[in-house]
Design a protein around this motif. Sequence first.
Motif, PDB file in Angstrom:
ATOM      1  N   UNK A  43     -29.310  -8.778  20.700  1.00  0.00           N
ATOM      2  CA  UNK A  43     -29.805 -10.137  20.485  1.00  0.00           C
ATOM      3  C   UNK A  43     -30.909 -10.150  19.432  1.00  0.00           C
ATOM      4  N   UNK A  44     -31.832  -9.214  19.529  1.00  0.00           N
ATOM      5  CA  UNK A  44     -32.937  -9.163  18.566  1.00  0.00           C
ATOM      6  C   UNK A  44     -32.448  -8.831  17.160  1.00  0.00           C
ATOM      7  N   UNK A  45     -31.394  -8.011  17.083  1.00  0.00           N
ATOM      8  CA  UNK A  45     -30.807  -7.706  15.769  1.00  0.00           C
ATOM      9  C   UNK A  45     -30.314  -8.985  15.108  1.00  0.00           C
ATOM     10  N   UNK A  69     -25.550  -1.892  15.277  1.00  0.00           N
ATOM     11  CA  UNK A  69     -26.877  -1.833  14.699  1.00  0.00           C
ATOM     12  C   UNK A  69     -27.905  -1.784  15.820  1.00  0.00           C
ATOM     13  N   UNK A  70     -28.776  -0.780  15.789  1.00  0.00           N
ATOM     14  CA  UNK A  70     -29.742  -0.586  16.875  1.00  0.00           C
ATOM     15  C   UNK A  70     -31.193  -0.667  16.399  1.00  0.00           C
ATOM     16  N   UNK A  71     -31.400  -0.742  15.087  1.00  0.00           N
ATOM     17  CA  UNK A  71     -32.771  -0.821  14.582  1.00  0.00           C
ATOM     18  C   UNK A  71     -32.756  -1.429  13.192  1.00  0.00           C
ATOM     19  N   UNK A  72     -33.834  -2.132  12.860  1.00  0.00           N
ATOM     20  CA  UNK A  72     -34.016  -2.698  11.529  1.00  0.00           C
ATOM     21  C   UNK A  72     -35.397  -2.291  11.035  1.00  0.00           C
ATOM     22  N   UNK A  73     -35.419  -1.693   9.868  1.00  0.00           N
ATOM     23  CA  UNK A  73     -36.675  -1.217   9.266  1.00  0.00           C
ATOM     24  C   UNK A  73     -37.476  -0.337  10.227  1.00  0.00           C
TER      25      UNK A  73
END
Length: 412
Positions: free
Chosen positions: A247-249, A236-240
Motif C-alpha cells: 500500500x505504501x509503495x 516492489x518492497x522499498x523506494x529510495x
Amino acid sequence: MAKEKIVLAYSGGLDTSVILKWLKETYDAEIIAFTADIGQKDELDGLEEKALATGASKIYIDDLRAEFAKDFINPMFQAAALYEGQYLLGTSIARPLIAKRMVEIARAEGATAIAHGATGKGNDQVRFELTAAALAPEISVIAPWRLEEFREQFPGRAEMIAYAEKHNIPVTASAAKPYSTDRNLLHISFESGMLEDPWFDPSATSNKDMFVLSVDPEDAPDQAEYIELEFAAGDCVAINGTQLSPLEVMETLNELGGKHGIGRVDMVENRFVGMKSRGVYETPGGTILFTAHRKMESLTMDRDVMHLRDSLISKYASLVYNGFWFAPERLAIQALVSESQKNVSGTVRLKLYKGNVIGAGVKSPVSLYNPDIATMEADPTKAYDQGDATGFIRLNALRLKVGSGVEQNAKK
C-alpha cells in the motif's frame, strides 16, 4: 416474517442513492449498503449519514486498500498485464475485490441478494456478477439498470434528480455532468459526456482542471528526479532505501508520478459487451511500477520463461478486463507467473521527467547478465565460442533453404 436483505454496492452518488431507495420500495427489503475504501480519498466523506438517511438499515465502509495493493495489484503487475497495449486495468482489477467483499457481507448478514448500479452497457456488471458466480453461486444478483421497470421510471438523469428531490435523498447532482469518474489506489478514469467525442482533446490547456492525480507534463518540474525501487520476488518492497508495504509503495509512487505528470492515457478500447468506448486514465504510480518491474525482469528472468509469460499477457489482461479474476484459467496463469518471479529481485533506478519514466540503471545479486560473456572484447570465461554460431545458423537456416528450393522448383 423478517424482511429479505439485499447488500448494495453503494458509492453515495446519484445512481446508487436512487437505487437504494428504489430497491427498498420495490422489494420491500432491508437494504445493507457497502462501500469499499480502495483509495477514493474524500469521496468517502459523509457516506454513512447519506446511506442511513436514504433508507439503509446499516452500512459497511471497509478499508480494503492494503488487500487491494497486496493481493490484486501486485499479482497483476507480476503478470505485466496491459490491456490493448495501453490500459493498466485500474478499474477492472478493483471490481473483483469489491464483489468478493460484498458476498462475504451477504453471507454474514444472511442476505439473499446483492445489487449494483452498473449499467447494462458497461463492463462492471460482468465483473461484479462473474465474481459473485465464482464465489457465491447461491446468492442472486439484482441489476436495476437491466430491469425494464427501472429504465421506464428513470429514462434519463433528469428523472433521477427529480426522484431524489421528491424523496429527500441527500445527493449533489446536476442535470449537466461533463464526464464521469472512478477513482481508486491504482488510478482514476474519466469517461462519457464530452469524452464520448474521440476528437475532443482532454490534454488541451482549457481542460487542465479535469485531471486529479497528475500535473500537466508541461507544468512538471524542469529538473528530473531520480528514484530507486527495490524488488524481491517480483514485488516492489522499498523506494529510495525505505522499506514499504505494498500500500505504501502505491501511495508513494502515486505522489512521485503525479508530481512529474506521469501516467496519462487517452484511448478508445473494446468493451467486453461488444462496443468501443473512449476512456481517459491517470495511473501515475502504476506506470512507474510497471516500467520498473519490466526492467527488473530484463536482468533476472530466464529468456524462455519471460517469452512464455509474455505470450500470456494479452490473455491475462483480457481475463482481468472481462471479469474472470476468480476463474480457473486466471488462477492457472497466475501460478505460472508466480513461479516466474522467484528471482525477480534487485534494484532499478529511474529518472522521472515531464511525463516520462526513463531507465537509469538496474542491478541484482541474481543477475543473469554476465558482462564477460556479453562483451565484444575477448571473453575471459571462454563460455562462448563465436565459431559455434556457424553450425547454429546452418541448422536454423535448413528449413528455410528447403522451403525456398521447393518454391523455386514450382515456378520452373
